[in-house]
Design a protein around this motif. Structure first.
Motif, PDB file in Angstrom:
ATOM      1  N   MET A  64       0.842  -1.191   0.000  1.00  0.00           N
ATOM      2  CA  MET A  64       0.000   0.000   0.000  1.00  0.00           C
ATOM      3  C   MET A  64       0.877   1.240   0.000  1.00  0.00           C
ATOM      4  O   MET A  64       1.924   1.275   0.650  1.00  0.00           O
ATOM      5  CB  MET A  64      -0.927   0.007   1.215  1.00  0.00           C
ATOM      6  N   ASP A  80      -3.666   6.013 -10.166  1.00  0.00           N
ATOM      7  CA  ASP A  80      -4.839   5.201  -9.834  1.00  0.00           C
ATOM      8  C   ASP A  80      -5.006   5.266  -8.315  1.00  0.00           C
ATOM      9  O   ASP A  80      -4.349   4.531  -7.574  1.00  0.00           O
ATOM     10  CB  ASP A  80      -4.623   3.760 -10.301  1.00  0.00           C
ATOM     11  N   LYS A 115      -7.163   4.947  -4.885  1.00  0.00           N
ATOM     12  CA  LYS A 115      -8.327   4.258  -4.338  1.00  0.00           C
ATOM     13  C   LYS A 115      -9.196   5.197  -3.512  1.00  0.00           C
ATOM     14  O   LYS A 115     -10.435   5.212  -3.663  1.00  0.00           O
ATOM     15  CB  LYS A 115      -7.884   3.084  -3.454  1.00  0.00           C
ATOM     16  N   GLU A 116      -8.581   5.977  -2.625  1.00  0.00           N
ATOM     17  CA  GLU A 116      -9.340   6.834  -1.714  1.00  0.00           C
ATOM     18  C   GLU A 116      -8.631   8.163  -1.510  1.00  0.00           C
ATOM     19  O   GLU A 116      -7.395   8.225  -1.502  1.00  0.00           O
ATOM     20  CB  GLU A 116      -9.513   6.160  -0.343  1.00  0.00           C
ATOM     21  N   ASN A 126      -8.140  -0.640   5.297  1.00  0.00           N
ATOM     22  CA  ASN A 126      -7.519  -0.950   4.012  1.00  0.00           C
ATOM     23  C   ASN A 126      -6.547  -2.128   4.081  1.00  0.00           C
ATOM     24  O   ASN A 126      -5.760  -2.338   3.164  1.00  0.00           O
ATOM     25  CB  ASN A 126      -6.804   0.288   3.482  1.00  0.00           C
ATOM     26  N   ASN A 166      -2.149  -5.322  -0.458  1.00  0.00           N
ATOM     27  CA  ASN A 166      -2.604  -4.632  -1.664  1.00  0.00           C
ATOM     28  C   ASN A 166      -1.571  -3.615  -2.126  1.00  0.00           C
ATOM     29  O   ASN A 166      -0.656  -3.253  -1.386  1.00  0.00           O
ATOM     30  CB  ASN A 166      -3.956  -3.954  -1.427  1.00  0.00           C
ATOM     31  N   ASN A 167      -1.745  -3.171  -3.358  1.00  0.00           N
ATOM     32  CA  ASN A 167      -0.890  -2.138  -3.958  1.00  0.00           C
ATOM     33  C   ASN A 167      -1.673  -0.850  -4.177  1.00  0.00           C
ATOM     34  O   ASN A 167      -1.367  -0.071  -5.084  1.00  0.00           O
ATOM     35  CB  ASN A 167      -0.322  -2.637  -5.289  1.00  0.00           C
ATOM     36  N   ASP A 168      -2.682  -0.624  -3.349  1.00  0.00           N
ATOM     37  CA  ASP A 168      -3.531   0.549  -3.486  1.00  0.00           C
ATOM     38  C   ASP A 168      -2.782   1.830  -3.130  1.00  0.00           C
ATOM     39  O   ASP A 168      -1.802   1.819  -2.382  1.00  0.00           O
ATOM     40  CB  ASP A 168      -4.759   0.432  -2.576  1.00  0.00           C
ATOM     41  N   THR A 169      -3.274   2.939  -3.647  1.00  0.00           N
ATOM     42  CA  THR A 169      -2.751   4.264  -3.333  1.00  0.00           C
ATOM     43  C   THR A 169      -3.831   5.082  -2.640  1.00  0.00           C
ATOM     44  O   THR A 169      -4.970   5.157  -3.120  1.00  0.00           O
ATOM     45  CB  THR A 169      -2.292   5.002  -4.608  1.00  0.00           C
TER      46      THR A 169
END
Length: 243
Positions: free
Chosen positions: A1, A37, A39-40, A138, A153-156
């Protein structure tokens, strides 16, 4: 993350918004962030942070969740050299705070009497515990100084906030006294600080800062950074901010 912590643009504190330069900085920032990209988005309730975020959110047709704990870190103390009014708990003269060794320690910086009287640690705990709730949602739950990975995850995630608040979040993630960060770092308006998880053993993550106060989106536009948050480089520099 990946966490992106963004300081607001060049501020006009009199109206809690941005200067004309600040709005230009926010537009350049939006060009940069809109390519990601994300996420939030989370944003401070203060106008200068919301106005900065608005450029990115409009460009991406997104919204941000407003969080009270992302406001500027606001506890106020009686500073040793100022006796007629209180001042932000983290705004000390170096020669005063550096004389107290506890300020350099992650688990003792809040023990000096002036900090205890102002309940600075209580505010700090509220901010970082609220921050951890977002991280847990998250997939990363705090355990001691590390994070248990419940959903890798690899979310941003992007946070629009303030310099003082940024240092509190980094203090928590990196286990560093916030006094060291408040006084040893300076992030220019609209700068981006990036912190990324590293999961070197499955299920156990730590955060590592890969960039602090990045303003490449300004340099690519030949826009000089604002001086806000800095003090005079030399005392004789009359055109720069003095205490």
């Amino acid at each position: 993350m990946k966490l992106l912590i963004v300081r607001h643009g060049d501020p006009d504190y009199s109206i809690d918004s941005l200067t004309p330069k600040g709005w230009k900085e926010a537009e350049y920032l939006a060009e940069r962030l809109s390519k990601l990209d994300v996420k939030e988005f989370y944003v401070s309730p203060l106008g200068r942070a919301k106005d900065t975020a608005s450029c990115t959110l409009k460009k991406m047709n997104r919204t941000a969740e407003e969080k009270e704990w992302l406001r500027e870190f606001a506890p106020q103390i009686w500073r040793p050299d100022i006796t007629d009014h209180r001042i932000l708990a983290w705004d000390w003269l170096p020669q005063d705070w550096m004389a107290e060794e506890r300020f350099f320690e992650y688990d003792k910086w809040y023990l000096p009497e002036r900090m205890q009287e102002a309940k600075v640690k209580e505010e700090y705990d509220w901010v970082v515990n609220s921050f951890d709730e977002v991280l847990a949602k998250n997939g990363y739950r705090r355990e001691g100084h590390l994070y248990r990975v419940e959903k890798a995850n690899n979310d941003t995630i992007v946070f629009f906030c303030h310099f003082g608040a940024t240092c509190v979040l980094l203090s928590h993630l990196l286990s560093i006294s916030p006094m060291v960060l408040w006084h040893g770092t300076c992030s220019a308006p609209t700068s981006v600080t990036t912190v990324v998880t590293e999961e070197r053993r499955e299920g156990i993550a730590s955060f590592r800062m890969s960039a602090f106060g990045d303003i490449s989106h300004l340099y690519v536009k030949d826009e000089l950074p604002a001086f806000a948050a800095r003090f005079c480089e030399c005392y004789a520099n009359e055109d720069e901010r003095h205490d």
